[in-house]
Scaffold this motif. Structure first.
Motif, PDB file in Angstrom:
ATOM      1  N   GLU A  17       0.834  -1.194   0.000  1.00 36.01           N
ATOM      2  CA  GLU A  17       0.000   0.000   0.000  1.00 36.01           C
ATOM      3  C   GLU A  17       0.869   1.244   0.000  1.00 36.01           C
ATOM      4  OE1 GLU A  17      -2.050  -0.445   3.758  1.00 36.01           O
ATOM      5  OE2 GLU A  17      -0.294   0.231   4.861  1.00 36.01           O
ATOM      6  N   GLN A  18       0.235   2.332  -0.352  1.00 35.75           N
ATOM      7  CA  GLN A  18       0.941   3.608  -0.343  1.00 35.75           C
ATOM      8  C   GLN A  18      -0.070   4.738  -0.292  1.00 35.75           C
ATOM      9  OE1 GLN A  18       3.177   3.226  -3.935  1.00 35.75           O
ATOM     10  NE2 GLN A  18       1.380   2.916  -5.200  1.00 35.75           N
ATOM     11  N   LYS A  38       3.154  -4.343   6.628  1.00 37.70           N
ATOM     12  CA  LYS A  38       3.195  -3.383   5.515  1.00 37.70           C
ATOM     13  C   LYS A  38       4.477  -3.616   4.724  1.00 37.70           C
ATOM     14  CE  LYS A  38       3.183   1.686   4.810  1.00 37.70           C
ATOM     15  NZ  LYS A  38       1.821   1.963   4.295  1.00 37.70           N
ATOM     16  N   GLU A  40       7.030  -2.532   2.095  1.00 34.99           N
ATOM     17  CA  GLU A  40       7.434  -1.246   1.517  1.00 34.99           C
ATOM     18  C   GLU A  40       8.632  -1.415   0.586  1.00 34.99           C
ATOM     19  OE1 GLU A  40       7.006   2.336   3.984  1.00 34.99           O
ATOM     20  OE2 GLU A  40       7.162   0.979   5.700  1.00 34.99           O
ATOM     21  N   ASP A  46       6.875   3.526   1.468  1.00 32.25           N
ATOM     22  CA  ASP A  46       5.644   4.230   1.114  1.00 32.25           C
ATOM     23  C   ASP A  46       5.995   5.687   0.828  1.00 32.25           C
ATOM     24  OD1 ASP A  46       3.221   5.648   1.157  1.00 32.25           O
ATOM     25  OD2 ASP A  46       2.397   4.504   2.821  1.00 32.25           O
ATOM     26  N   ASN A  66      -0.489   5.078   9.710  1.00 31.31           N
ATOM     27  CA  ASN A  66       0.357   3.881   9.775  1.00 31.31           C
ATOM     28  C   ASN A  66       0.766   3.437  11.165  1.00 31.31           C
ATOM     29  OD1 ASN A  66       0.980   3.001   6.848  1.00 31.31           O
ATOM     30  ND2 ASN A  66       1.145   5.232   6.818  1.00 31.31           N
ATOM     31  N   SER A  71       6.635  -2.834   9.529  1.00 35.09           N
ATOM     32  CA  SER A  71       7.197  -2.470   8.229  1.00 35.09           C
ATOM     33  C   SER A  71       8.228  -3.498   7.790  1.00 35.09           C
ATOM     34  CB  SER A  71       7.851  -1.086   8.293  1.00 35.09           C
ATOM     35  OG  SER A  71       8.531  -0.807   7.072  1.00 35.09           O
TER      36      SER A  71
END
Length: 388
Positions: A17-18, A38, A40, A46, A66, A71
């Motif tokens: 996601e971003q 998440k 990245e 992100d 967030n 992460s």
């Protein structure tokens, strides 16, 4: 709030996601106890991390969306990255992404492919225009979707469109992604099967256009209004007071108009005047209605006007700035501001809407890029990432 078991504890969400739409959905899942991993990019993560540094050195959008996530900085275009991602998805309940058009299929992460590999996995795909149709490959950002979905025409005019100051399209898509995932989890509990969910930003905002799009679909032209007015309700606007301040005022039905006319405007005859007694008449005679209120309010200060409005049982509001909202007495009284850890120390954060008597909200830290790499890789049986 109680410290009971959160409803999504034990649910694992993998997110590529971003920006806003995807992170908005998964932060709400994390708030309810889901584990959100998440994924990245290794070269900066992100991109919302770098929009600005206005949250004490962190991008404000990133700080907002967030917390409570882990992460994992991963290059999914490498063999190692694909292996790690496959191991994650094999044990996940939900995979959510808002990748650019064409990227999921190029990476083998499109819904059809993942549904075949992982029958219990819930795949939620957020896109601008949805799959199929002539526009499905177009890039879509909040401004662009607000324009395509006519939002900017109802907040301004067709001749002078105005974009709302918040990311309406992104937030709408995030809300529908969040609720759709919850629905899918309930369905899987009964059937044992996952599914593919498609959330289009255009679809989401078209739904939110409610009144205007319904009027247009039935062959009429929606009334265009300016400022804070409403096309179908009067009085409904921001009005100046004698002390130089303003307040927002809304009369929702004819009974309220009687009270406004009698108590606030001080003219009982206005209550039954055929030009104003019914809402449709007030809308047709909006300039005259507004002039009556402006004339009366010119003799009152803020305290005097709100006292009369309260006496009459009429809804009103102070017109706040964002700084005023931060200090809002109702947020403070209900302890809506909490704090979480972050790479720059303690960070204030707002609790989400929806207060439960059975559980509290998960408030974990805002992660640094790749903060959880070694632990997640070890859980999956991979060696730690090499040091830079």
């Amino acid at each position: 709030m109680s410290g009971g078991v959160r409803p999504l504890e034990g649910v694992t969400v993998v997110a590529m996601e971003q920006a806003v739409a995807g992170p908005f959905a998964t932060r709400h899942l994390a708030d309810q106890g889901a584990r959100v991993i998440k994924i990245e990019r290794v070269d900066g993560g992100d991109f919302a991390r770098g929009f600005d540094t206005l949250a004490s050195g962190i991008g404000a959008h990133f700080a907002w969306l967030n917390r409570s996530k882990e992460s994992l900085a991963l290059d999914v275009k490498t063999e190692h990255g694909r292996d790690v991602l496959a191991a994650l998805l094999a044990g996940a309940d939900v995979f959510l992404h808002n990748l650019a058009p064409g990227a999921p299929a190029a990476l083998g992460l499109d819904g059809a492919t993942l549904a075949e590999k992982y029958p219990r996995l819930i795949v939620c795909e957020i896109s601008g225009y949805g799959n199929g149709g002539p526009d499905d490959s177009r890039r879509a950002y909040d401004l662009l979707i607000q324009s395509e979905a006519a939002v900017v025409s109802v907040t301004g005019t067709v001749d002078e469109p105005i974009k709302p100051g918040i990311a309406v399209a992104d937030i709408a898509a995030g809300v529908y992604a969040y609720t759709s995932v919850l629905n899918a989890l309930l369905a899987r509990a009964r059937t044992g099967h996952g599914c593919v969910i498609e959330v289009s930003m255009l679809d989401a905002v078209a739904e939110w256009m409610g009144y205007a799009v319904t009027v247009a679909r039935h062959g009429h032209t929606p009334n265009m209004v300016v400022g804070m007015s409403h096309p179908a309700i009067a009085p409904y606007d921001a009005y100046p007071l004698g002390d130089g301040s303003k307040l927002a005022l809304s009369v929702q039905n004819d009974r309220e108009w009687v009270r406004l006319a009698t108590v606030v405007l001080g003219d009982k005859e206005l209550a039954g005047d055929e030009r104003y007694a019914k809402n449709e008449s007030r809308v047709a005679n909006r300039p005259e209605v507004d002039a009556l209120i402006v004339q009366r309010f010119a003799t009152l200060d803020f305290a005097g006007a709100t006292a009369l409005l309260d006496e009459a049982g009429i809804g009103w509001a102070k017109i706040n700035s964002a700084a005023d909202l931060v200090e809002h007495r109702q947020l403070a009284a209900r302890k809506r501001w909490q704090s979480v850890d972050s790479p720059v120390g303690e960070m204030p954060t707002l609790l989400p809407p929806g207060v439960s008597s059975a559980w509290d909200i998960a408030l974990g830290p805002i992660p640094a890029l790749g903060a959880d790499n070694d632990r997640i890789l070890a859980e999956l049986g991979f060696a730690p990432a090499p040091a830079n």
